[in-house]
Design an enzyme around this catalytic site. Structure first.
Site, PDB file in Angstrom:
ATOM      1  N   ASP A   1       0.767  -1.249   0.000  1.00 20.40           N
ATOM      2  CA  ASP A   1       0.000   0.000   0.000  1.00 20.40           C
ATOM      3  C   ASP A   1       0.804   1.308   0.000  1.00 20.40           C
ATOM      4  OD1 ASP A   1      -1.688  -2.122   0.475  1.00 20.40           O
ATOM      5  OD2 ASP A   1      -2.701  -1.235   2.175  1.00 20.40           O
TER       6      ASP A   1
ATOM      7  N   GLU B   1       2.438  -9.002  11.538  1.00 21.30           N
ATOM      8  CA  GLU B   1       2.164  -8.567  10.161  1.00 21.30           C
ATOM      9  C   GLU B   1       3.478  -8.254   9.425  1.00 21.30           C
ATOM     10  OE1 GLU B   1      -0.370  -5.152  10.021  1.00 21.30           O
ATOM     11  OE2 GLU B   1      -0.666  -5.273   7.850  1.00 21.30           O
TER      12      GLU B   1
HETATM   13  C1  DGY Z   1      -5.677  -1.282   4.781  1.00 26.45           C
HETATM   14  O1  DGY Z   1      -6.782  -0.989   5.206  1.00 26.45           O
HETATM   15  O2  DGY Z   1      -4.640  -0.724   5.085  1.00 26.45           O
HETATM   16  C2  DGY Z   1      -5.578  -2.393   3.853  1.00 26.45           C
HETATM   17  O3  DGY Z   1      -4.290  -2.820   3.677  1.00 26.45           O
HETATM   18  C3  DGY Z   1      -6.161  -2.036   2.552  1.00 26.45           C
HETATM   19  O4  DGY Z   1      -6.321  -3.210   1.872  1.00 26.45           O
END
Ligand code: DGY
Length: 429
Positions: free
Chosen positions: A165, A400
């Protein structure tokens, strides 16, 4: 900790995050079903509960849009504090939306490769026959509705579609976007994880602004290709797509289905991949900003994904490994960095040790790179990254992501795909 004990813990975590038809990627931070998370979770589950693994995949496919799009989130469960909520997406304005709440964007198409991997270990011909039409439809959607220049390369329209992201790969494109009239929103992602480990506010505001643009366009694929302010050909996404096409072709052959269409996609993508992405001076693959018509010269671990995709030549692989992966100024462990594999080269000024995709180790990236290295016979290096991954999981738990300096955990606790991948690392450990 011994590997069998680690796998007991991994099994217990996948059971704990089991929400019935799907598994939560993280119990608090990600309480719904995510696309590529779900594929990896199914792979993990298949090591000890094959029927439950197949349920995971069927649940994900229940969110498929009628035109083939497989969304990045499917909301089966009760309301949560996760933002964006199902209502925020307004997918009901698109005639192809399914009867279940989903997001309106997609994610890297890892699913077919995972299903093929499961197929090599289990006899599931009926299941393959059942899901094959959905997989074909998704691949077809990616190669048509997301192909902006008939190159076989799919475009992504949102950084969340890359799965990475807030990677610094997207910074320049994001900076060129001027959000206007951003709808009111309250971030949910910093409720359970420290803000210093999550995307910067300026990036987050653009993430939400892009969704608002898409919902105003009612998610019409032609309008989005024409007008999304973010339109990128991503090396990681297309490498995974090419590998998935290859795996889809194997499934098609087994089922006696035609393969010509898949061959065309693969040949087209291969014919354009290097021209669009390979930088011979740097010896790196770079993403391409279609909206700005410019190569994105940022050095991140996405550059190693063509090994996973089997698209790099032996010579390109050698340069990637010798000049970059093994280079202590970029990716290899050194005085400061103790662990494989920082997701952004340390040579990048935007490198950060604990912030989301700006530098931390992600177990999924380690796995994708290990698989790619094995494909090109770099078995010793693959083994070293695998051992280090197992050590991280054993020492810091299923997190994570991890700080590459000391291996401490970041982001969500009890993270499902980190547990699921422990089963893949057990081979040869
Ligand atoms: C988040 O909400 O950060 C997720 O990674 C989007 O998919």
């Amino acid at each position: 900790m011994t590997v069998p004990h680690l796998l007991d813990l991994a099994r217990a975590l996948l059971r704990k995050n089991d929400a019935g038809p799907f598994t939560k990627p993280g119990p608090n931070q990600y309480p719904h079903q995510w696309n590529w998370d779900s594929a990896l979770i199914a792979l993990g589950l298949s090591h000890f509960d094959l029927p439950r693994a197949l349920t995971e995949i069927r649940s994900l496919l229940s969110g498929q849009w009628k035109d083939g799009m497989l969304p990045h989130v499917v909301y089966h469960s009760d309301p949560s504090d996760y933002f964006p909520s199902p209502a925020f997406w307004q997918i009901e304005n698109n005639p192809n939306a399914p009867g279940i709440s989903t997001s309106g964007i997609t994610q890297p198409p890892l699913l077919t490769t995972i299903i093929r991997r499961m197929r090599t270990r289990h006899s599931i011909p009926q299941f393959i026959g059942e899901v094959y039409p959905s997989l074909l439809k998704w691949h077809r959607w990616l190669h048509t509705s997301r192909d902006a220049d008939k190159s076989g390369l799919a475009c992504i329209i949102h950084p969340w579609e890359s799965g990475t992201d807030d990677s610094p790969r997207w910074l320049e494109v994001m900076a060129s976007i001027r959000p206007q009239d951003v709808p009111d929103f309250r971030r949910g992602d910093t409720l359970h994880v420290p803000a210093a480990e999550r995307p910067h506010q300026a990036d987050y505001e653009r993430f939400i602004y892009l969704i608002d643009v898409f919902r105003r366009e009612k998610y019409d694929p032609t309008a989005l290709l024409a007008r999304s302010p973010f339109l990128v050909q991503d090396v990681l996404f297309n490498s995974i797509l090419h590998r998935a096409d290859e795996d889809l072709r194997v499934l098609a052959e087994e089922l006696g289905q035609p393969t010509d269409e898949i061959d065309d996609w693969m040949n087209n993508l291969r014919a354009h991949f290097d021209r669009q992405f390979w930088d011979n001076a740097d010896g790196l693959y770079h993403d391409y900003d279609r909206r700005g018509s410019a190569s994105i010269s940022v050095n991140t671990a996405a550059t190693f994904l063509p090994l996973f995709g089997g698209i790099a030549s032996r010579e390109q692989a050698k340069r990637l490994v010798e000049e970059h992966l093994q280079n202590p100024l970029e990716y290899a462990p050194n005085q400061k960095i103790r662990h494989w594999l920082t997701t952004t080269s340390q040579s990048e000024p935007t490198w950060e040790a604990r912030r989301y995709w700006r530098g931390p180790v992600w177990i999924i990236l380690n796995w994708l790179v290990i698989e790619g290295l094995r494909r090109y016979d770099y078995n010793d290096l693959a083994g070293a990254i695998q051992r280090d991954s197992l050590e991280l999981l054993a020492r810091s738990g299923f997190r994570e992501y991890y700080d590459p300096r000391d291996g401490s955990g970041c982001g969500s606790t009890d993270f499902s795909w980190s547990a699921a991948l422990a089963f893949e690392f057990k081979e040869g450990a």
